[in-house]
Design a protein around this motif. Structure first.
Motif, short mmCIF file in Angstrom:
data_model
loop_
_atom_site.label_atom_id
_atom_site.label_comp_id
_atom_site.label_asym_id
_atom_site.label_seq_id
_atom_site.Cartn_x
_atom_site.Cartn_y
_atom_site.Cartn_z
N GLU A 288 0.80 -1.24 0.00
CA GLU A 288 0.01 -0.06 -0.13
C GLU A 288 0.95 1.12 0.04
OE1 GLU A 288 0.25 -1.54 4.46
OE2 GLU A 288 -0.19 -2.29 2.46
N VAL A 289 2.07 1.08 0.34
CA VAL A 289 3.35 2.36 0.59
C VAL A 289 3.93 2.38 -0.94
CG1 VAL A 289 5.02 2.99 1.53
CG2 VAL A 289 3.27 2.12 3.01
N THR A 290 4.26 1.01 -1.39
CA THR A 290 5.23 0.95 -2.48
C THR A 290 4.48 1.28 -3.94
OG1 THR A 290 6.53 -0.87 -1.33
CG2 THR A 290 6.63 -0.65 -3.84
N VAL A 291 3.10 0.63 -4.02
CA VAL A 291 2.54 0.84 -5.25
C VAL A 291 2.33 2.18 -5.80
CG1 VAL A 291 0.52 0.16 -6.66
CG2 VAL A 291 1.55 -1.44 -5.30
N PRO A 292 1.87 2.99 -4.94
CA PRO A 292 1.58 4.47 -5.37
C PRO A 292 2.86 5.09 -5.76
CG PRO A 292 0.21 4.11 -3.45
CD PRO A 292 1.13 2.69 -3.61
N LYS A 293 4.05 4.96 -5.04
CA LYS A 293 5.26 5.48 -5.29
C LYS A 293 6.20 5.07 -6.61
CE LYS A 293 6.20 6.83 -0.56
NZ LYS A 293 5.72 8.23 -0.76
N VAL A 294 5.61 3.84 -6.77
CA VAL A 294 6.18 3.01 -8.04
C VAL A 294 5.67 3.72 -9.12
CG1 VAL A 294 6.65 1.10 -9.43
CG2 VAL A 294 7.06 0.96 -6.95
N LEU A 295 4.23 3.96 -9.15
CA LEU A 295 3.47 4.40 -10.20
C LEU A 295 3.66 5.83 -10.84
CD1 LEU A 295 -0.33 3.05 -9.35
CD2 LEU A 295 1.34 2.05 -11.33
N ALA A 296 4.22 6.51 -9.64
CA ALA A 296 4.52 8.04 -9.92
C ALA A 296 5.85 7.87 -10.50
CB ALA A 296 4.67 8.69 -8.44
N GLU A 297 6.69 7.04 -10.33
CA GLU A 297 7.79 7.04 -11.09
C GLU A 297 7.77 6.67 -12.67
OE1 GLU A 297 11.66 7.07 -9.58
OE2 GLU A 297 9.95 8.11 -8.97
N LEU A 298 6.62 6.23 -13.00
CA LEU A 298 6.31 6.03 -14.35
C LEU A 298 6.36 7.30 -15.31
CD1 LEU A 298 3.60 3.10 -14.43
CD2 LEU A 298 6.09 3.09 -14.69
N GLN A 299 6.08 8.46 -14.51
CA GLN A 299 6.06 9.65 -14.90
C GLN A 299 7.52 10.31 -14.91
OE1 GLN A 299 3.10 10.64 -16.45
NE2 GLN A 299 2.59 8.51 -15.37
N SER A 300 8.48 9.92 -14.59
CA SER A 300 9.72 10.58 -14.52
C SER A 300 10.36 10.77 -15.86
CB SER A 300 10.62 9.50 -13.45
OG SER A 300 11.95 10.02 -13.63
N GLU A 301 11.20 11.72 -15.82
CA GLU A 301 12.05 12.03 -17.06
C GLU A 301 13.20 11.14 -17.27
OE1 GLU A 301 12.75 16.12 -17.08
OE2 GLU A 301 10.67 16.83 -17.45
N ARG A 302 13.57 10.78 -16.05
CA ARG A 302 14.63 9.56 -16.08
C ARG A 302 14.38 8.15 -16.59
NH1 ARG A 302 17.08 10.63 -9.86
NH2 ARG A 302 14.82 10.07 -9.53
N VAL A 303 15.14 8.04 -17.78
CA VAL A 303 14.67 6.61 -18.36
C VAL A 303 14.76 5.65 -17.50
CG1 VAL A 303 15.79 5.09 -20.10
CG2 VAL A 303 15.63 7.45 -20.65
N GLN A 304 15.85 5.42 -16.82
CA GLN A 304 16.06 4.24 -15.89
C GLN A 304 15.21 4.14 -14.67
OE1 GLN A 304 20.01 2.81 -15.04
NE2 GLN A 304 19.44 2.52 -12.77
N ALA A 305 14.57 5.28 -14.39
CA ALA A 305 13.60 5.46 -13.37
C ALA A 305 12.16 4.77 -13.85
CB ALA A 305 13.24 6.82 -12.84
N ARG A 306 11.86 5.01 -15.23
CA ARG A 306 10.59 4.54 -15.80
C ARG A 306 10.87 3.06 -16.09
NH1 ARG A 306 11.53 8.78 -19.20
NH2 ARG A 306 11.76 7.75 -21.12
N SER A 307 11.93 2.59 -16.46
CA SER A 307 12.14 1.19 -16.65
C SER A 307 12.11 0.41 -15.42
CB SER A 307 13.65 1.00 -17.53
OG SER A 307 13.89 -0.50 -17.81
N GLN A 308 12.82 0.88 -14.44
CA GLN A 308 12.74 0.03 -13.02
C GLN A 308 11.28 -0.13 -12.46
OE1 GLN A 308 15.80 -1.87 -13.58
NE2 GLN A 308 15.30 -1.67 -11.45
N ALA A 309 11.06 0.99 -12.84
CA ALA A 309 9.19 0.98 -12.21
C ALA A 309 8.47 0.05 -12.77
CB ALA A 309 8.86 2.53 -12.23
N LEU A 310 8.53 0.03 -14.17
CA LEU A 310 7.78 -0.95 -14.76
C LEU A 310 8.23 -2.42 -14.42
CD1 LEU A 310 8.06 0.85 -18.28
CD2 LEU A 310 5.83 0.22 -17.19
N HIS A 311 9.52 -2.64 -14.16
CA HIS A 311 10.31 -3.80 -13.90
C HIS A 311 9.50 -4.34 -12.77
CE1 HIS A 311 12.62 -7.32 -13.28
NE2 HIS A 311 13.26 -6.81 -12.31
#
Length: 218
Positions: free
Chosen positions: A59-82
């Motif tokens: 319940e803490v992790t999922v919202p923060k991981v979803l927010a990373e999908l909007q990051s301008e950093r390529v690796q942040a998006r990739s790791q969030a998806l993973h």
């Protein structure tokens, strides 16, 4: 906690790996783990950071991981998806948008394809197939193999889309579609050889290509 966060950014990869192995059960570290995921250069450390995130409260992790999908950093998006693919929370499927599936960065797109196939509900898999086939012909063989594996995971849903792609004016799209079709028939096939074979078949023209494909199907 501050000490653990500091060690996550240590210069020694072994120290970062050992720390990532131990911090999963420590509360309040989700943001620090995600921040490190976005910049960590070592694959094994990144994998352990993901494992640590999986041990944090969902319940803490999922919202923060979803927010990373909007990051301008390529690796942040990739790791969030993973991480989403490993968390396996069905409701997160909606966050894997067509924009992510077509992300201009190959690594982000490849991770999005894998995550989408893992999370897509049954009634969304047809629509997913329609988006994925728009990426046929993209990138080098590594990228193309990732896409083909994602498509093959959708099984027979992709056949009509592949047939349409075989008429595409772009020879790279046609060859990739043919190679994917061969991989669908034989998942153990060597993809590199399939790409070369697909190019040779495509060069024969539609009529002879159809004859060769008919013989291969027998």
């Amino acid at each position: 906690m501050d000490r653990l966060v500091a060690v996550l950014g240590a210069g020694d990869a072994s120290a970062r790996l050992r720390t990532a192995m131990t911090v999963g059960s420590e509360p309040g570290l989700v943001e620090a783990l995600l921040e490190r995921c976005a910049v960590e250069p070592d694959f094994f450390v990144r994998d352990m950071l993901t494992w640590a995130l999986l041990r944090q409260p969902a319940e803490v992790t999922v919202p923060k991981v979803l927010a990373e999908l909007q990051s301008e950093r390529v690796q942040a998006r990739s790791q969030a998806l993973h991480t989403l693919s490993k968390l396996g929370v069905p409701s997160t499927w909606a966050a894997i948008t067509p924009e992510l599936l077509r992300d201009p960065d190959d690594e982000v797109a490849r991770t999005a394809w894998r995550a989408a196939v893992a999370l897509a509900p049954v009634d969304e898999r047809e629509a997913l197939a329609a988006v994925l086939v728009t990426q046929l012909g993209r990138g080098d063989r590594t990228v193309q193999l990732s896409l083909s594996r994602a498509l093959v995971a959708l099984d027979n849903l992709i056949e009509p889309h592949l047939q349409q792609a075989l008429t595409n004016p772009d020879p790279r799209v046609r060859a990739h579609a043919r190679a994917t079709e061969l991989l669908l028939r034989d998942p153990d096939a060597a993809f590199a050889a399939d790409v070369d074979a697909a190019k040779r078949i495509d060069a024969l023209g539609p009529e002879k290509a159809a004859q060769v494909e008919a013989r291969l199907a027998c």
